[in-house]
Design an enzyme around this catalytic site. Structure first.
Site, mmCIF file in Angstrom:
data_model
loop_
_atom_site.group_PDB
_atom_site.id
_atom_site.type_symbol
_atom_site.label_atom_id
_atom_site.label_comp_id
_atom_site.label_asym_id
_atom_site.label_seq_id
_atom_site.Cartn_x
_atom_site.Cartn_y
_atom_site.Cartn_z
ATOM 1 N N CYS A 168 -14.579 -9.760 7.346
ATOM 2 C CA CYS A 168 -14.223 -10.076 8.539
ATOM 3 C C CYS A 168 -14.657 -8.763 9.118
ATOM 4 O O CYS A 168 -14.859 -7.677 8.789
ATOM 5 C CB CYS A 168 -12.949 -10.496 8.863
ATOM 6 S SG CYS A 168 -11.747 -8.791 8.937
ATOM 7 N N CYS B 273 -6.583 -11.941 1.591
ATOM 8 C CA CYS B 273 -6.714 -11.467 3.011
ATOM 9 C C CYS B 273 -6.341 -12.682 4.101
ATOM 10 O O CYS B 273 -7.481 -13.350 3.924
ATOM 11 C CB CYS B 273 -7.578 -10.532 3.096
ATOM 12 S SG CYS B 273 -7.668 -9.729 4.885
ATOM 13 N N ARG C 244 -1.370 6.389 9.946
ATOM 14 C CA ARG C 244 -1.295 5.919 8.289
ATOM 15 C C ARG C 244 -1.877 7.006 7.468
ATOM 16 O O ARG C 244 -1.614 8.116 7.899
ATOM 17 C CB ARG C 244 -2.399 4.783 8.393
ATOM 18 C CG ARG C 244 -1.927 3.646 9.440
ATOM 19 C CD ARG C 244 -2.614 2.315 9.059
ATOM 20 N NE ARG C 244 -2.150 1.206 9.904
ATOM 21 C CZ ARG C 244 -2.448 -0.045 9.866
ATOM 22 N NH1 ARG C 244 -3.488 -0.629 8.672
ATOM 23 N NH2 ARG C 244 -1.896 -1.040 10.440
ATOM 24 N N LYS D 278 -2.404 0.814 15.154
ATOM 25 C CA LYS D 278 -2.632 1.712 14.045
ATOM 26 C C LYS D 278 -3.358 3.040 14.621
ATOM 27 O O LYS D 278 -4.162 2.820 15.539
ATOM 28 C CB LYS D 278 -3.167 1.204 12.818
ATOM 29 C CG LYS D 278 -4.730 0.560 13.181
ATOM 30 C CD LYS D 278 -5.371 -0.310 12.149
ATOM 31 C CE LYS D 278 -6.553 -0.870 12.309
ATOM 32 N NZ LYS D 278 -7.031 -1.593 11.499
ATOM 33 N N CYS E 51 -12.261 -2.744 7.619
ATOM 34 C CA CYS E 51 -11.566 -1.953 6.392
ATOM 35 C C CYS E 51 -12.561 -1.166 5.515
ATOM 36 O O CYS E 51 -12.085 -0.245 5.066
ATOM 37 C CB CYS E 51 -10.499 -2.878 5.607
ATOM 38 S SG CYS E 51 -9.277 -3.588 6.382
ATOM 39 N N CYS F 274 -14.438 -4.728 0.997
ATOM 40 C CA CYS F 274 -13.017 -4.647 1.306
ATOM 41 C C CYS F 274 -12.418 -5.890 0.068
ATOM 42 O O CYS F 274 -13.408 -6.385 -0.610
ATOM 43 C CB CYS F 274 -12.638 -5.086 2.455
ATOM 44 S SG CYS F 274 -13.281 -7.017 3.043
ATOM 45 N N ARG G 56 0.849 -1.049 0.091
ATOM 46 C CA ARG G 56 0.007 0.045 0.000
ATOM 47 C C ARG G 56 0.804 1.056 0.130
ATOM 48 O O ARG G 56 1.699 1.330 0.713
ATOM 49 C CB ARG G 56 -0.902 0.129 1.406
ATOM 50 C CG ARG G 56 -1.777 0.994 1.224
ATOM 51 C CD ARG G 56 -2.583 0.926 2.723
ATOM 52 N NE ARG G 56 -3.526 -0.413 2.749
ATOM 53 C CZ ARG G 56 -3.354 -1.233 3.811
ATOM 54 N NH1 ARG G 56 -3.186 -0.700 5.014
ATOM 55 N NH2 ARG G 56 -4.372 -2.454 3.693
ATOM 56 N N LYS H 206 -5.175 6.519 12.762
ATOM 57 C CA LYS H 206 -5.799 7.092 11.568
ATOM 58 C C LYS H 206 -6.211 8.597 11.700
ATOM 59 O O LYS H 206 -6.936 8.879 12.821
ATOM 60 C CB LYS H 206 -6.977 6.302 11.145
ATOM 61 C CG LYS H 206 -6.571 4.635 10.694
ATOM 62 C CD LYS H 206 -7.440 3.907 10.154
ATOM 63 C CE LYS H 206 -7.096 2.484 9.683
ATOM 64 N NZ LYS H 206 -8.083 1.690 9.296
#
Length: 583
Positions: free
Chosen positions: A485, A446, A144, A205, A489, A440, A75, A207
């Site tokens: 899941c 994944c 991110r 993470k 995302c 996603c 990414r 954001k």
């Protein structure tokens, strides 16, 4: 920070990594395997890539006594998702040289490559660097890709907000020279130091997103920090600051939940960068480093309280945020087609189904049937030809779409000719329902996926289109989000209709999110397949058509009708689940 004995295994990996180096260089040099060392897979996320394998081939390769078909998802970091035509062409070229020949627009306004082999990681990142693009911090326990409102209507303000996304992204980028040494093959330059993150970086993470009301096209409240631009007399007066958003949860674990950001105050432009950095440092020092499921900023806030956050900010900065100023969000999608901004420039927003840029064959598939699209649609070729002649910028949106931005009036006809030739803006082929859907990646790559998403949502939307058409609602947008899941995302818990994978062919069905992105949905039915999905939604959509009030979004209707409970606070997400009398 937790005592050493309480640290999670990932924390120990970061501590021992020598500022994220680990044994990554040795792993890249090992030609006997397509994989890298297990501990290093935690570190490579900081460089923008994850190790994966093709799950469609697992059984076949195991029977053949071969190791899994290891490959990497990589990414890029693109603040606010803005590139030039030259950069776009280079990014497209890298997909064909080093990946599987497709591009994926992510829900965080950047490009994602799939099918990258280990031997191609270094040359891909080196070639990206040549056009001023990197992947530093696109994944991992750091800040991110910084998002910003993509849909332009006030050109000067959008330029200013984009500049803020770059400023914040650069300020919070991790500073270790490991990226340059390992992937750009530059020599070491003295001792490393991480002035913001320290040796262990963040617990999880982080954001950040920026929005200009009334557009909430970045789903601002789904971010750890959301900056709401306050415009007064046509000028940027500053930002309302929202904190603690996050989508991830775990099936069956009520201690985990999605959360919307809480607006805590207002900062002037001069104060904003210090406030953002301080909030990151609060999470660095107080986030849970023992349980990664409890390590996001949202849990730190809920564990300590908003008043504690204010006290921490005042103590660390020596000043306090002002009272939040008035604002109003009206929508969280992308208005497609041509739009003109206040400077006279034109912008063309194009629909990219589930963000997958590919050339589709006569069967509507790309890359050995992995991706489902429109039969014979040469999307990738068409966008490449546009980039060759376009003099402005290209912007990615937070809804997996793409904008040909800053088109001068005299250049508009040439753009329109190419768009028509490649049928890039043919509204007759796609419904309002399809435009409002997002998925996603999920299978086959994944590792977290429990069910299909990108490969299945186009088919399910087709069946729901028939239901919506029969109800006379073909022009009514209903926001649909699907993920394989509960990691979140594609921000499924902000869908008016949300599907979250539970098992192959089975999904949890969520209802009731706000059309403006300021209300969560809630679980309505658990572990159901397509037949049950359609049997549940068909009468509900028919009732919506018959009983809705003027201008009432579907998410508002299911709450008003008593079908699902209103959910604003993440800690209420698991209450009154599935009860038709919940409201």
């Amino acid at each position: 920070m937790s005592d050493d004995k309480e640290l999670s295994p990932v924390e120990h990996i970061k501590i021992a990594s020598n500022y994220l180096r680990g044994t990554i260089a040795d792993g890249l040099a090992d030609e006997l395997t397509g994989s890298i060392a297990e501990d290093d897979t935690q570190l490579t996320k900081f460089y923008g890539f994850y190790q994966q394998d093709n799950r469609d081939l697992r059984t076949e390769r195991k029977h053949s006594k071969l190791e899994p078909h290891y490959q990497f998802m990589l990414r890029l970091r693109l603040p606010a998702g803005v590139v030039t035509g030259e950069q776009y062409l280079a990014i497209d070229d890298l997909a064909h040289k080093y990946a599987n020949g497709t591009l994926r627009l992510t829900t965080r306004q950047t490009f994602q490559y799939h099918g990258v082999l280990k031997k191609h990681l270094r040359p891909l990142l080196q070639d990206a660097y040549k056009v001023a693009v990197d992947a530093r911090g696109a994944c991992g326990d750091v800040n991110r890709n910084v998002m910003a409102t993509a849909n332009p209507h006030l050109s000067a303000l959008h330029t200013e907000v984009h500049d803020w996304s770059v400023k914040i992204s650069e300020h919070l980028a991790w500073k270790s020279r490991a990226y340059e040494e390992i992937f750009l093959e530059q020599p070491p330059r003295g001792e490393d130091h991480e002035p913001i993150y320290g040796k262990t970086y963040l617990p999880r993470k982080f954001k950040i997103a920026i929005a200009i009301p009334p557009e909430n096209d970045v789903d601002l409240f789904a971010n750890d920090i959301g900056l709401i631009a306050i415009v007064e007399d046509g000028q940027l007066a500053g930002f309302n600051i929202a904190i603690g958003g996050g989508m991830g949860t775990t099936h069956g674990d009520e201690a985990t939940y999605p959360r919307l950001g809480s607006v805590i105050g207002f900062a002037t432009p001069e104060q904003t960068l210090e406030a953002v950095e301080t909030l990151v440092k609060i999470q660095r020092d107080h986030g849970d480093r023992s349980d990664r499921k409890h390590a996001r900023f949202k849990y730190t806030i809920d564990d300590h309280g908003i008043d504690w956050i204010h006290a921490q900010l005042a103590e660390r900065m020596g000043w306090s945020l002002a009272e939040a100023r008035d604002y109003k969000f009206e929508r969280n999608g992308d208005p497609l087609g041509w739009a003109r901004d206040d400077s006279g420039s034109w912008h063309l927003s194009l629909f990219i189904e589930n963000g997958r840029i590919a050339d589709f064959d006569a069967k509507g598939t790309a890359f050995h049937g992995q991706y489902l699209g429109r039969s014979g649609y040469k999307l990738m070729t068409g966008l490449r030809e546009l980039a060759k002649i376009h003099k402005g910028t290209i912007r990615l949106t937070g809804n997996q779409n793409l904008i040909i931005a800053n088109v001068a009036p005299e250049d508009k006809a040439a753009i329109e000719e190419l768009v028509a030739h490649y049928e890039l803006d043919d509204g007759s082929r796609n419904s309002t329902l399809r435009y409002s859907a997002m998925a996603c990646v999920a299978f086959p790559t994944c590792g977290l996926a429990m069910a299909e998403s990108e490969r299945y949502l186009p088919e399910l939307v087709g069946k729901l289109e028939a239901v919506v058409d029969d109800a006379g609602l073909s022009d009514q947008p209903i926001v649909i989000r699907m993920t394989g899941c509960p990691n979140g995302c594609a921000r499924p818990f902000l869908g008016e209709i949300g599907f979250v994978g539970k098992a192959p062919g089975k999904y949890n069905l969520y209802l009731g999110a706000g059309f403006d992105g300021a209300r969560l949905n809630k679980l309505y039915r658990e572990n159901i397949g397509e037949e049950e999905i359609l049997s549940e939604l068909t009468p509900m959509i028919q009732r919506y058509a018959a009983e809705r009030e003027e201008g009432e979004p579907f998410g508002d209707f299911v709450i008003r009708a008593g079908i699902i409970a209103e959910t604003i606070e993440g800690r209420d997400f698991h209450e009154n689940v599935g009860s038709p009398q919940a409201a």
